[in-house]
Structures are given as C-alpha cells and as structure tokens.
Design an enzyme around this catalytic site. Structure first.
Site, PDB file in Angstrom:
ATOM      1  N   ARG A   3       0.777  -1.294   0.018  1.00  0.00           N
ATOM      2  CA  ARG A   3       0.083   0.105   0.036  1.00  0.00           C
ATOM      3  C   ARG A   3       0.955   1.156  -0.095  1.00  0.00           C
ATOM      4  NH1 ARG A   3      -3.847  -3.231  -2.017  1.00  0.00           N
ATOM      5  NH2 ARG A   3      -4.479  -4.452  -0.485  1.00  0.00           N
ATOM      6  N   ARG A  14     -18.753  -8.327   8.763  1.00  0.00           N
ATOM      7  CA  ARG A  14     -17.195  -8.147   9.366  1.00  0.00           C
ATOM      8  C   ARG A  14     -17.075  -7.048  10.197  1.00  0.00           C
ATOM      9  NH1 ARG A  14     -12.658  -6.808   4.727  1.00  0.00           N
ATOM     10  NH2 ARG A  14     -11.091  -5.629   6.080  1.00  0.00           N
ATOM     11  N   GLU A  71      -5.995 -12.271   8.405  1.00  0.00           N
ATOM     12  CA  GLU A  71      -5.813 -12.232   6.810  1.00  0.00           C
ATOM     13  C   GLU A  71      -4.236 -13.155   6.680  1.00  0.00           C
ATOM     14  OE1 GLU A  71      -6.883  -7.994   5.262  1.00  0.00           O
ATOM     15  OE2 GLU A  71      -4.968  -8.165   6.058  1.00  0.00           O
ATOM     16  N   ASP A  95     -12.259  -1.017   7.176  1.00  0.00           N
ATOM     17  CA  ASP A  95     -10.801  -1.054   6.971  1.00  0.00           C
ATOM     18  C   ASP A  95     -10.358   0.466   6.181  1.00  0.00           C
ATOM     19  OD1 ASP A  95      -8.171  -1.731   6.164  1.00  0.00           O
ATOM     20  OD2 ASP A  95      -8.749  -3.104   4.471  1.00  0.00           O
ATOM     21  N   ARG A 119      -2.806  -5.577  17.320  1.00  0.00           N
ATOM     22  CA  ARG A 119      -3.723  -4.684  16.385  1.00  0.00           C
ATOM     23  C   ARG A 119      -5.178  -5.760  16.745  1.00  0.00           C
ATOM     24  NH1 ARG A 119      -3.205  -5.138  10.814  1.00  0.00           N
ATOM     25  NH2 ARG A 119      -3.504  -3.050  10.394  1.00  0.00           N
ATOM     26  N   GLU A 124      -4.736   4.160   0.538  1.00  0.00           N
ATOM     27  CA  GLU A 124      -5.217   2.724  -0.109  1.00  0.00           C
ATOM     28  C   GLU A 124      -6.570   2.723  -0.566  1.00  0.00           C
ATOM     29  OE1 GLU A 124      -5.863  -1.721   1.329  1.00  0.00           O
ATOM     30  OE2 GLU A 124      -5.067  -0.369   2.791  1.00  0.00           O
ATOM     31  N   LYS A 179      -8.159   0.297  14.445  1.00  0.00           N
ATOM     32  CA  LYS A 179      -8.419   1.229  13.244  1.00  0.00           C
ATOM     33  C   LYS A 179      -9.393   2.162  13.569  1.00  0.00           C
ATOM     34  CE  LYS A 179      -6.607  -1.915   9.542  1.00  0.00           C
ATOM     35  NZ  LYS A 179      -6.710  -2.438   8.407  1.00  0.00           N
TER      36      LYS A 179
END
Length: 718
Positions: free
Chosen positions: A184, A352, A307, A381, A340, A409, A376
């Site tokens: 990114r 999600r 992920e 996201d 995180r 991103e 975040k």
C-alpha cells in the site's frame, strides 16, 4: 553542441531547485518577505545561547542556525553564556542555572517530560527568549515549534508557550518489506536499504528523523505488519541498530513487527504456542538480545490471526495469551506490545464490521499493563468515510491506540489530493457516549476518558523514496497533519492546513485562503465521487484502485464489494440495525439509538447502517437514487473547482510544484468521472431509474468499466 550543453545545464539546475523544494517538505525556511515582520525577528534574535552539548542539543542549534539564516538572511553567533539582550537561549532543565530555573519554576509544572517552554523572559533586566524542557528532545521539539512560528510569520515579542504532547506513543507504521517493496505504498520503494545497512547511512535516514521530530513523532515501526521473521535475526538486527542510532538524537524509538511463528521459522522450535515454556523462553531471550543492541528499543507491533497471519489461535489460545506472553518478554526493559485488533474470519461472515468488537471487548482488563490494543479508526478498513470504531470507549480497563492510515489505499493512491486530517478530526471528535455526552474518541485515545497512562496514535506511513517523499506534494500534508494530531488530538484540521501551506509554499493570503479551502473540501469530494451516503468497500479487488461494485466472485464473502452494498431492486445498503446484523448494539445506547433509526441516522452514514429503498426521501427532498447520483456528480464538480482554483496559483509558487499538482489534479478529475460513471451504471441496473437532471451521462458502457484491469497497480502485493 554548446547549445545542447547549455540546455542540459539549465535542466539540471532547474531539476536541482525543484528537487530541493520537493525534498524539504514543510521545512522550507523561505525568506521572510514581510519587511516589518523580518525587522522584528532580526531585532529579537541577536545570538543563540546554548546550554548543554549532547547530540540532540547540537542538532537543535544547527536547526536554529539554518532556519534563522535562511528566513532572515542573518548569521547568529552561538554562545555558551548570556551576554547583552535579545538572545535566544536553549537548554534542558538540568543545564539551566538557578536563576533561570526559579524564573521558569511555574512553567515547568505545566509540562510533561516531552513538553517544552518557549517564553520571553528578563535576565538582569534584559529581554531574552528561552526554549527549554525537561530533557534535550523536548528542547528540540520546542526549537521546531519556534521555527514554525517564524515560518508562519507570527509575532515573537511576548511569547509564553507551555506545550506538551497528549499521547505517549506517536508512531509511524511502515508497511515496508525486506525486499523494499512497500505494501500500500504509492511513493516509490522503501527508504530502508537493508543491503547497504549497517555501514551505509543514507542522508534520507537523517532527514526522515528530522522531519518526524519537527512534528513530534517519537516512534517508527520499520517493518510490515504482515511480518517477516528474518528481521529478528542477528543479520538484520545489526541493521536495525544502525537506524536506531541515527534516530535516537531526534527522540525517535525503533519498533519492529513480531511474526508470531518466529520461534518456528528462525528458532528451530516445533511450536509457537504462547503457553509453551520453550516458546516463552525463546521470546525472552530474543528480547534480551534486541535490548542489548538497542537499549531504547520500543517494543513489538503484532498482527495475529488476521488475513492469514499466524497467531495464538493457531494453538487454541487467545489474544490475551499471545499479547501477555510477548509483554512479559519486553517488560523488564520498558518495552511495549501494540496488539492490533484488525481481525475478521471467513468462518463468521455475518458482519465483518462486528468481529473486532466481539473478539476483543470480552478481554477488557485482561491484558498486561504494557499492552496497548491498536484499533483502526473504523470497523471495516480505512474507508473514505466510516463511523468511529465501536471499541473506542468500550474497553475501560484497556488502553486503546488509534490506527489511522496516512497512505491512501482506498482514497485514490498518491494521485488524488485528499487532506486526511479532516478525516482524522471527524473520527477524533466523534462522541462515544460511553461515559455520557462528551466522551469523545480523542479522550479514549489520550487516556483522559479512563485515566490510562499508556496512550498512543499510529499512522500507516505514506513515505517512500520518491523525491518528494510521498508521491503527491499535498500528501506531505497528511504526514504533517498526522504528526500534529498525534501530538494534540484536539487540533482543528483547518489550523493544520494553514500551518502546512505557510511552511511549505507561501504566506501570501491570496494563495493561502483559496488553497486551504481546496484542502478542507477535498476529503468530502473524494467521499462524494467514491462512496457517498455511507457506501463503503466498493473498490476493485486486491489493489483497491478504482471502482468495482460488481465484484462478487472472490473466495470469501467479505472480500466482495457486493457483500457491502447489497444493491437489489428494492434498494441499497447494509442493514446493521436491529432488523439486520444488529451491529448498532455495539455502540453506547445513545449512539445505538441514533444509528439504528432510519430517520435519525446521519445521512453521511445512511447506507452503512441501513438497506434503503431507491425511493426513500432524503432530507433535501430528493429520492435516494437521485440523491446518490447527484452526490457522485457533486464530487466530480468539486474536483473541477479544485482545478480552477489551483490554476490561478501559478504566480505564488515555484513552477515545478505548480505543474506537478496541476497534472495530478487532471488525473483526479478523470478518475472522479470514472468512479461516477462506473458506479451509477452498475447501480442503475437495480434502481431501474434514469439519471436526474444535472448528472452528466456516461460516455462508456458498464461492460467497458468492468473490463479494466490493473495487474501492476502500485502497492498491491506480489
């Protein structure tokens, strides 16, 4: 031939001049053009008196000499004792004499260990100006703040400033890989040349540290959250040590990402189970090894069980087990674990947006005191707009650290002008209501909501080895603005834009006012032409570049844009109300009530929380379909307006940066139209309605837009 040589020399000189300006970021130190202000500054700055001789103080003196000489065309002599009047005195508390300490006694009580004082004082009835703090790095922060005052042409006759950062950890997360590819990243390859380190110290490393110190950033995570265990081997730790040595005088600590499976991959163990004694011992030894090399090593950032990254859940353990095991390893050395909360599982595709809250909130109060959970700003996201993450304020016994994304991103990469401090401010000002009205996200982050001592804000860096560092001249403002908000989460983004423009380009009000308006409106423009009225994650797959609302064939449901917009003949939007996934229940009751009700839900978040009929009447009287289409058009119109404003600024700034931004705005204009046309053609299949008056008709077909492929888009995995 002579003409060719002349042309080549002219191009070279022009390139060098532009390179210097592009490279210098907001530390241009342009000559003060206002004669009255310049005269005031010259009369008030006779000499620099420096107390202390540390590397940091030497850097502070050099910065003052460079800044004052460049802005005032005046040499200032550096002395070690006060003589005469109108001296600029710098030094930390421990280096000052008793008379100065007595004069500043009350001021020192106003600041923390990183805070600084800039004050006009009298010494033996002679006027002086002092910059001080409780340590040398604090003095350096004060020096940069003082130079910013000069850069923005503010008066210095009677200064009385006592300023401290409101968060402990103000850190950049570099998503840089060891092969120098930046995930990114849209500004070239990684700054860190691992092949040449530790023996070759690139000037960029020093300039990077200087730029960060100038805005109060005090930490850097050198490696990608999708971690590589090799960074923890002696071969690479030697290189990390070299960088840490460069950064230390600027007050910047080095952190690394810890790959949870490192004990297997580089330690020859058969497991990475956080309860296994051999694993526990391996991490303790590894921490001791790192701290022997780098005594001020900050700690680890960890992405686990997300992920595809390994984590404690691979062994039937939980996040607390993993984080606390690592926390114990670094605790004897004062290290921190940033764990995180970005987790989502293919096994729970209900929503999600709910998963991080569901997975972490039950663990409140179970983490060790040197663990901070990095969350975040929104629950999906880094979208152009998201409601604030429901975890903020919902874990009163656990320090939470904000994670913003400075790199763009999902916001057009470094080809789009988007002033992100506007986004950051919107999130920080959001009221969680967790302790009643006024329980803002900023208070959850700076520790004042629940009296947490460990606090922090992280930003995913947008920095590469491009000449201008960030790919787009205005993307520098996002790095700058992040640092300013990490220092003080209550700053106004308009103030930040004003500062940055004056330091980077010009103090001419004819330039400042219109360009500041461009910056402030730019974030809303990108929301309008990409994801208006609460739409989200409809970018094309993988690279996240350009529109892809039609994508529906990926192996996991929550990777598909169709999962998020759910457009059908009845309407559009993700129902997160009580009648849907009930994600609204993760917020405090006051916020839940606001979001859950279709009539009270802010229209900017409407399609985030509700599946809404195409004929639903918006507050302006338009139907949802018409309102959506008009928002897309508004975004395109806003970019065109940005172009018109910028085209009138040529006489105020250097031609190189003027033309660079001009070209980038043309790309942004074309891509805004691409977004508008592709999305409206796709959604029109479901609405079955004509475009309203005022919306330009697409010149291409939906099939054309679907056919576009970008296999080598920057920052997109390899």
């Amino acid at each position: 031939m002579a003409l060719v040589r002349f042309v080549f020399l002219f191009v070279l000189i022009s390139f060098s001049a532009s390179a210097q300006k592009d490279y210098k970021l907001w530390l241009q130190y342009n000559k003060v053009d206002n004669a009255e202000i310049a005269s005031e500054y010259k009369n008030s700055l006779n000499n620099i008196v420096s107390f202390g001789n540390s590397e940091t103080i030497k850097i502070s003196v050099k910065e003052l000499e460079t800044g004052v000489f460049s802005m005032l065309d005046k040499k200032t002599e550096v002395k070690t004792q006060i003589e005469g009047e109108n001296n600029l005195i710098i030094g930390s508390k421990s280096s000052l004499d008793s008379n100065l300490l007595k004069t500043l006694e009350a001021d020192f009580e106003k600041i923390n260990k990183e805070g600084f004082i800039i004050k006009s004082i009298a010494v033996k009835n002679k006027k002086q100006l002092i910059i001080t703090g409780k340590n040398d790095v604090a003095v350096l922060y004060g020096v940069f703040s003082f130079l910013r005052i000069l850069q923005t042409n503010k008066p210095i006759n009677n200064l009385n400033i006592a300023d401290s950062p409101k968060t402990n950890i103000r850190i950049l997360n570099h998503w840089d890989n060891l092969d120098r590819y930046v995930e990114r990243g849209y500004a070239g390859i990684s700054l860190w040349n691992w092949q040449k380190l530790p023996d070759f110290i690139d000037q960029r490393y020093i300039d990077y540290a200087r730029a960060n110190a100038s805005i109060g950033i005090n930490g850097t995570v050198l490696t990608n959250v999708n971690a590589n265990a090799l960074i923890l081997t002696p071969q690479y730790l030697e290189k990390v040590e070299a960088l840490a040595n460069v950064f230390r005088p600027y007050g910047i600590k080095v952190y690394l990402t810890a790959r949870f499976s490192a004990p297997i991959e580089i330690g020859n163990l058969k497991t990475a189970d956080p309860k296994d004694p051999e694993v526990i011992n391996w991490w303790k030894n590894k921490a001791a090894e790192i701290y022997k090399r780098i005594p001020d090593f900050g700690g680890f950032l960890v992405k686990a069980n997300s992920e595809g990254q390994p984590g404690p859940q691979n062994y039937g353990r939980d996040h607390v087990d993993g984080a606390n095991m690592l926390a114990d390893a670094v605790a004897p050395f004062g290290g921190v674990i940033m764990w995180r909360a970005f987790v989502y599982s293919e096994h729970d595709a209900n929503d999600r947006a709910k998963q991080a809250f569901a997975e972490f909130q039950p663990y409140d109060g179970k983490f060790k005191e040197n663990v901070i959970v990095q969350v975040k700003n929104g629950a999906i996201d880094f979208q152009p707009r998201e409601p604030f993450h429901p975890l903020f304020g919902a874990m009163p016994k656990t320090p939470l650290m904000m994670e913003f994304q400075i790199t763009q991103e999902y916001l057009g990469f470094s080809t789009h002008l988007v002033f992100l401090p506007k986004l950051f401010q919107e999130v920080l000002e959001s009221d969680t209501y967790q302790k009643g009205k006024g329980s803002t996200v900023a208070k959850a982050v700076d520790g004042t909501l629940y009296q947490h001592k460990l606090t922090g804000i992280a930003g995913v860096a947008n920095i590469g080895n491009d000449l201008n560092w960030t790919g787009h001249p205005f993307a520098q403002a996002n790095w700058y603005g992040f640092g300013r908000l990490a220092w003080n989460p209550y700053l106004d983004s308009e103030t930040i834009a004003d500062e940055w423009l004056r330091c980077t380009f010009s103090n001419d009000e004819n330039f400042i006012k219109p360009v500041k308006n461009i910056m402030i409106e730019s974030r809303e423009a990108v929301v309008n032409y990409m994801t208006p009225l609460g739409l989200h994650h409809i970018m094309d797959t993988g690279h996240h570049y350009g529109p892809g609302p039609w994508v529906s064939n990926l192996s996991r449901p929550e990777w598909n844009p169709t999962y998020y917009h759910k457009a059908d003949k009845n309407g559009i939007g993700f129902d997160r109300s009580k009648s849907g996934t009930n994600a609204t229940a993760q917020y405090a009751p006051e916020v839940e009530k606001l979001f859950d009700n279709l009539e009270t839900c802010p229209e900017k978040d409407l399609l985030w929380f509700h599946h809404v009929s195409w004929d639903y009447k918006l507050k302006n009287g338009q139907t949802l379909w018409n309102g959506l289409a008009l928002k897309y058009q508004e975004g395109v119109n806003q970019v065109a307006a940005m172009q018109n404003v910028w085209n009138k600024t040529e006489k105020y700034i250097d031609s190189e940066r003027f033309h660079e931004v001009q070209m980038l705005l043309e790309i942004q204009n074309k891509e805004a139209k691409w977004w508008r046309d592709a999305c409206l053609l796709y959604f029109q299949q479901f609405s079955g309605k004509e475009l309203p008056a005022g919306v330009e008709k697409p010149t291409q077909t939906l099939e054309y837009f679907k056919s576009l492929k970008f296999p080598f888009a920057p920052g997109n995995g390899k």
